[in-house]
Write a protein that holds these residues in place. Structure first.
Motif, PDB file in Angstrom:
ATOM      1  N   ILE A 278      13.057 -60.663   8.026  1.00  0.00           N
ATOM      2  CA  ILE A 278      11.750 -61.387   7.364  1.00  0.00           C
ATOM      3  C   ILE A 278      10.481 -60.479   8.087  1.00  0.00           C
ATOM      4  CG2 ILE A 278      10.413 -62.823   7.757  1.00  0.00           C
ATOM      5  CD1 ILE A 278      12.942 -65.370   8.314  1.00  0.00           C
ATOM      6  N   ASN A 279      10.044 -60.269   9.379  1.00  0.00           N
ATOM      7  CA  ASN A 279       9.634 -59.636  10.285  1.00  0.00           C
ATOM      8  C   ASN A 279       9.025 -57.908   9.526  1.00  0.00           C
ATOM      9  OD1 ASN A 279       8.530 -61.386  11.714  1.00  0.00           O
ATOM     10  ND2 ASN A 279       9.772 -60.862  14.006  1.00  0.00           N
ATOM     11  N   LEU A 280       9.520 -57.587   9.061  1.00  0.00           N
ATOM     12  CA  LEU A 280       9.908 -56.654   8.477  1.00  0.00           C
ATOM     13  C   LEU A 280       9.744 -56.312   7.139  1.00  0.00           C
ATOM     14  CD1 LEU A 280      10.710 -53.085   7.975  1.00  0.00           C
ATOM     15  CD2 LEU A 280      13.183 -53.676   7.727  1.00  0.00           C
ATOM     16  N   ILE A 281       9.773 -56.839   6.375  1.00  0.00           N
ATOM     17  CA  ILE A 281       9.516 -57.298   5.013  1.00  0.00           C
ATOM     18  C   ILE A 281       7.922 -58.215   5.007  1.00  0.00           C
ATOM     19  CG2 ILE A 281       9.315 -58.994   3.040  1.00  0.00           C
ATOM     20  CD1 ILE A 281      12.307 -58.553   3.323  1.00  0.00           C
ATOM     21  N   ASN A 282       7.559 -58.695   6.031  1.00  0.00           N
ATOM     22  CA  ASN A 282       5.671 -59.015   6.164  1.00  0.00           C
ATOM     23  C   ASN A 282       5.244 -58.611   6.180  1.00  0.00           C
ATOM     24  OD1 ASN A 282       7.164 -61.849   5.143  1.00  0.00           O
ATOM     25  ND2 ASN A 282       7.157 -62.775   7.443  1.00  0.00           N
ATOM     26  N   ASN A 283       5.101 -56.992   7.266  1.00  0.00           N
ATOM     27  CA  ASN A 283       4.447 -56.604   7.939  1.00  0.00           C
ATOM     28  C   ASN A 283       4.153 -55.601   6.769  1.00  0.00           C
ATOM     29  OD1 ASN A 283       4.282 -57.473  10.222  1.00  0.00           O
ATOM     30  ND2 ASN A 283       5.875 -56.582  11.565  1.00  0.00           N
ATOM     31  N   PHE A 284       5.496 -54.655   5.510  1.00  0.00           N
ATOM     32  CA  PHE A 284       5.457 -54.074   5.040  1.00  0.00           C
ATOM     33  C   PHE A 284       4.839 -54.510   3.933  1.00  0.00           C
ATOM     34  CE2 PHE A 284       6.754 -52.558   0.794  1.00  0.00           C
ATOM     35  CZ  PHE A 284       6.775 -50.852   1.274  1.00  0.00           C
ATOM     36  N   LEU A 285       5.222 -56.196   3.586  1.00  0.00           N
ATOM     37  CA  LEU A 285       4.051 -56.172   2.248  1.00  0.00           C
ATOM     38  C   LEU A 285       2.904 -56.535   3.224  1.00  0.00           C
ATOM     39  CD1 LEU A 285       6.092 -59.035   0.668  1.00  0.00           C
ATOM     40  CD2 LEU A 285       5.563 -56.989   0.011  1.00  0.00           C
TER      41      LEU A 285
END
Length: 451
Positions: A278-285
């Motif tokens: 979840i952190n990966l996707i949120n940080n990426f976006l």
């Protein structure tokens, strides 16, 4: 003594004399002879109190989960008035919960979207089925919102006891996806125009160039689509994992049960890996959004000493399993207030504190400090017991870069945290630097006091 008084005394019953006498005896009694006997508390009362405490704790946990679900959750009455909203959703929309409650939900959407959404709402009430209805994509009209486009899902929930049905509205952020579509259309229009002009001038574009444009477009579409499509199942997985954790804690009374012990280990793995994704996707976006366009800052006056203490305490409460170090805050009382976007600054500090905890051995020191230098504020996060090799420092803020063999707690990371910190700092008009030597690493943020 008057005649009437003597008559009243003579007419009084003997019990009055007994009462008067004993009242005097009681009043003149030694106070040490008097004592209060507490009423015994029954086992039933104690059991009910413990059950109530347990129920209140579970309700508090459910409330925390609801407030932090990474989507906008609204409950509405049958007229479309907002009854409740989760904290994460209110923050994303750029409001406080108090500003949203008792407001019409159509107020959040653009004028061109209101009639279409109102029709979907009426159709749901007409059908009154207990199933989710996906209404489609809608443009928001919230000036301070972090999101511009949402996918709306409605669900009708009847209340059989008080006959007051509730409508649940889920709004999922699809802003990046919509912007990618707009970019693709603009690129297509430009490409067709260019080809038309080139053909008009009888100049052909080499086939290598066309393939490169196509590949670039496909890459952007793929990244944007996959990121958003992964977000929904991960959100559901996180909720299920949290419920599993509650169930496991109820079973912990069976001490020595090997199967339960194994299940607890599996739960920790699932929970940590889900958080990481979840952190990966949120940080990426977030990083893609910052690279694509700069969002307007919401400036407010921050009293650094009080604000930093609150941020550190919030971080420690939410990451108690990670915080095995000794935190200290060093800030002079004379520090002037800072005009800054507190949401972005908090995101920066949360990421730096998380980074410090992951890469520092237990029981070492993590120092958070602030000082005034000329017309600037210097904010520092210092962790001891770890040192970054000098050869790695130039790449520390690169996307997807992780320092090799420098994770003693095996916490892992997205490789995007420090890249996002750098972009957020630049958006605030500041700079961030890192120094690492003598078994000590220091991140320094410099922000202007002029705002």
């Amino acid at each position: 003594m008057s005649l009437n008084q003597r008559r009243r005394i003579a007419a009084s019953p003997q019990t009055s004399l007994w009462t008067q006498t004993h009242q005097l005896n009681i009043l003149s009694a030694n106070p040490s002879c008097l004592e209060l006997v507490p009423e015994p508390v029954s086992d039933l009362d104690m059991g009910l109190a413990e059950q109530l405490r347990h129920t209140q704790a579970e309700l508090q946990r459910y409330r925390m989960l609801y407030d932090n679900i990474p989507s906008v959750y609204l409950s509405l009455d049958v007229t479309g008035v907002i009854l409740s909203v989760n904290q994460f959703g209110a923050n994303c929309l750029g409001y406080t919960r108090e500003q949203l409650i008792q407001q019409p939900m159509l107020k959040l959407f653009g004028e061109s979207e209101k009639q279409r959404l109102a029709d979907e709402f009426k159709a749901l009430l007409t059908d009154a089925a207990e199933s989710a209805v996906k209404c489609g994509d809608f443009r928001l009209n919230c000036p301070l919102s972090q999101i511009k486009w949402v996918k709306v899902t409605l669900r009708f929930i009847p209340d059989y006891e008080v006959h007051k049905p509730v409508i649940i509205m889920l709004c999922e952020d699809i802003t990046a996806h919509k912007q990618a579509e707009d970019t693709w259309r603009a690129n297509e229009s430009s490409r067709h125009t260019l080809i038309h002009n080139e053909q008009h001038n009888q100049v052909l574009i080499p086939d290598k160039l066309e393939e490169l444009e196509s590949l670039t477009r496909l890459k952007e579409e793929f990244i944007s689509t996959v990121s958003h499509e992964l977000r929904t199942p991960l959100t559901n997985m996180k909720m299920a994992i949290q419920m599993l954790g509650i169930a496991l804690r109820k079973e912990q009374k069976f001490e020595g049960n090997t199967e339960i012990s194994k299940a607890a280990c599996y739960f920790e793995i699932l929970n940590n890996e889900c958080d990481r994704e979840i952190n990966l996707i949120n940080n990426f976006l977030d990083l893609k959004r910052l690279e694509r366009d700069s969002q307007p800052l919401v400036l407010e006056t921050i009293q650094i000493q009080q604000w930093l203490w609150q941020v550190v305490e919030k971080f420690k409460q939410l990451n108690f399993h990670l915080c095995q170090q000794n935190f200290s805050i060093k800030i002079p009382h004379s520090l002037p207030p800072l005009a800054c976007d507190s949401s972005n600054l908090e995101r920066i500090f949360i990421e730096l504190l998380s980074n410090a905890c992951k890469f520092s051995p237990p029981d070492t020191a993590i120092i958070i400090s602030a000082e005034k230098k000329a017309n600037n504020i210097l904010l520092q996060v210092i962790n001891s017991g770890v040192e970054i090799p000098s050869t790695e420092l130039p790449r520390i803020f690169d996307k997807f870069y992780r320092i090799p063999t420098n994770d003693p707690t095996k916490q892992g990371g997205t490789g995007l945290g420090l890249a996002l910190v750098q972009k957020l700092t630049q958006q605030l008009g500041g700079t961030i630097t890192v120094e690492s030597r003598s078994n000590r690493t220091c991140f320094t943020i410099q922000l202007s006091l002029k705002g």
